[in-house]
Enzyme design. Structure first.
Site, PDB file in Angstrom:
ATOM      1  N   GLY A   1      34.754 -37.672  70.870  1.00  0.00           N
ATOM      2  CA  GLY A   1      35.145 -37.158  69.566  1.00  0.00           C
ATOM      3  C   GLY A   1      35.985 -35.907  69.684  1.00  0.00           C
ATOM      4  O   GLY A   1      36.129 -35.319  70.766  1.00  0.00           O
TER       5      GLY A   1
ATOM      6  N   LYS B   1      32.259 -30.693  76.777  1.00  0.00           N
ATOM      7  CA  LYS B   1      32.938 -30.215  75.570  1.00  0.00           C
ATOM      8  C   LYS B   1      34.043 -29.274  76.031  1.00  0.00           C
ATOM      9  O   LYS B   1      33.780 -28.239  76.638  1.00  0.00           O
ATOM     10  CB  LYS B   1      31.950 -29.503  74.649  1.00  0.00           C
ATOM     11  CG  LYS B   1      30.820 -30.393  74.174  1.00  0.00           C
ATOM     12  CD  LYS B   1      29.902 -29.674  73.207  1.00  0.00           C
ATOM     13  CE  LYS B   1      30.341 -29.923  71.777  1.00  0.00           C
ATOM     14  NZ  LYS B   1      29.367 -29.389  70.801  1.00  0.00           N
TER      15      LYS B   1
ATOM     16  N   ASP C   1      25.088 -26.532  60.460  1.00  0.00           N
ATOM     17  CA  ASP C   1      25.811 -27.794  60.272  1.00  0.00           C
ATOM     18  C   ASP C   1      24.857 -28.985  60.362  1.00  0.00           C
ATOM     19  O   ASP C   1      25.192 -30.011  60.952  1.00  0.00           O
ATOM     20  CB  ASP C   1      26.926 -27.922  61.308  1.00  0.00           C
ATOM     21  CG  ASP C   1      27.965 -28.972  60.911  1.00  0.00           C
ATOM     22  OD1 ASP C   1      28.060 -29.292  59.710  1.00  0.00           O
ATOM     23  OD2 ASP C   1      28.672 -29.480  61.802  1.00  0.00           O
TER      24      ASP C   1
END
Length: 396
Positions: free
Chosen positions: A22, A45, A147
């Site tokens: 992603g 990441k 989040d």
């Protein structure tokens, strides 16, 4: 902007990129294998700024580094482990545990597609009982997730409890936080306005403030979405902007009041800690029959029969789970999807502690076949009629 890393590329002569998972915010996420750990999957990441403005790049890098520092200090079985922080050819990476499973957004979609119905009250109560200790854990370390949504909660194939992922926009909170005794905005954390519209509370989306109760609000939204099968924009009245989710469900008034308090617009009127909600949930009997009497649970193994109130008294001093499934879980050969179905169905009959019964049964008898597991669970349902109904459901 840095180019996407192609599959097969080796990072630091150790991590081999498998695929892109992603992209968003200020980074890309890759699935990789660790050649120094027998090809174990992990997540890389990468910091990838989407702007050329130096001040924004600097701020983004600070946030990325903050995520690494925060992940480093978190040690919880339901949060992906921080593995490394590194640079390679001027690229910046965080290496993290890979969670193999599905998000609750996916699980809800599959549930609605296959059954035509959302999650039950008892399932959502269990879900909250599993996640609230995780929130308590991070809030005790002055960390706010900011989040929380169904996209950022996963069910791993390796364990039965939900996992909280994506700490990319976490914010360390200062010691003196907003509380019902004070309306001083300086007692909150002021930050960039991040979060997910529909899930994040007004003070976060509109003003950029966040508190521990901001995470609680977002968790409450997740709960009503699981209960109703409706997205937040459907559950909010467009004229008054008030929540209108209660018309879509038929749940106990006690649980409804808990959810309503989680979703109060004013931060000071919400629950101020995860422990408060756990106290409410454990002090009220929930189960197949919602009555005024404590629900008796028969739990196998080393557990003795006790009520939900007894469970709360025994566990209220330490709500953070003491079991670490990475270290102690037996190797189970039964299909993970079947185990999840067992857990969901069992919750409908014995209430929130279904996962305790299932996990303890598997720990004591790890070599059970699916048919033998069904019969073992049938034996733990105290009422014969309910036990037979559970058997019929599982045999369909």
């Amino acid at each position: 902007m840095l180019a996407e890393i192609k599959p097969g590329t080796s990072i630091n002569s150790r991590y081999v990129i498998q695929k892109l998972l992603g992209q968003g915010g200020f980074g890309r996420t890759y699935l990789a294998t660790d050649t120094q750990r027998f090809g174990e999957p992990c997540v890389l990441k990468e910091f990838v700024p989407t702007t050329k403005r130096e001040n924004l790049i600097r701020k983004s890098r600070e946030l990325f580094e903050r995520e690494a520092k925060i992940l480093y200090q978190i040690n919880h079985a339901q949060i992906p482990r921080f593995l490394a922080w590194m640079t390679s050819e001027e690229r910046l990476f965080i290496v993290q545990e890979y969670i193999d499973g599905k998000t609750y957004s996916q699980l809800l979609y599959e549930r609605l597609s296959s059954r035509g119905e959302p999650f039950s009250e008892s399932e959502v109560i269990q879900w909250l009982l599993d996640l609230l200790p995780v929130l308590d854990h991070i809030h005790q370390q002055n960390i706010i997730h900011r989040d929380i949504s169904l996209d950022n909660v996963m069910l791993s194939y390796k364990q039965s409890k939900p996992v909280l992922i994506d700490f990319g926009v976490v914010k360390e909170k200062i010691t003196q936080i907003f509380s019902p005794e004070s309306n001083n905005a300086h007692h909150s954390v002021r930050s960039s306005m991040v979060g997910k519209i529909g899930y994040s509370p007004p003070e976060q989306i509109l003003l950029g403030y966040c508190y521990p109760c901001s995470d609680i609000y977002a968790l409450g939204v997740c709960a009503v979405v699981l209960l109703t099968g409706k997205m937040p924009d459907v559950l909010v009245d467009r004229q008054s902007l008030q929540w209108q989710w209660t018309s879509y469900v038929n749940i106990s008034s006690k649980f409804g009041k808990i959810l309503e308090k989680m979703l109060v617009e004013q931060p000071s009127q919400r629950y101020q800690s995860a422990k408060e909600i756990l106290h409410e949930l454990y002090s009220t009997p929930y189960g197949y029959e919602l009555t005024n009497e404590p629900t008796q649970l028969i739990v196998p193994g080393n557990f003795t029969p006790r009520t939900l109130r007894d469970n709360f008294r025994a566990e209220s001093a330490d709500v953070v789970p003491k079991d670490d499934f990475r270290a102690e879980s037996p190797i189970i050969s039964i299909d993970p999807e079947f185990l999840q179905r067992c857990r969901q169905e069992l919750t409908s009959f014995v209430g929130p502690f279904a996962s305790v019964i299932l996990e303890d049964t598997l720990a004591e008898f790890p070599d059970l076949t699916p048919e033998e597991l069904i019969e073992a669970l049938v034996a733990e349902i105290p009422h014969q009629q309910r036990a037979e109904e559970f058997r019929k459901r599982m045999q369909k």
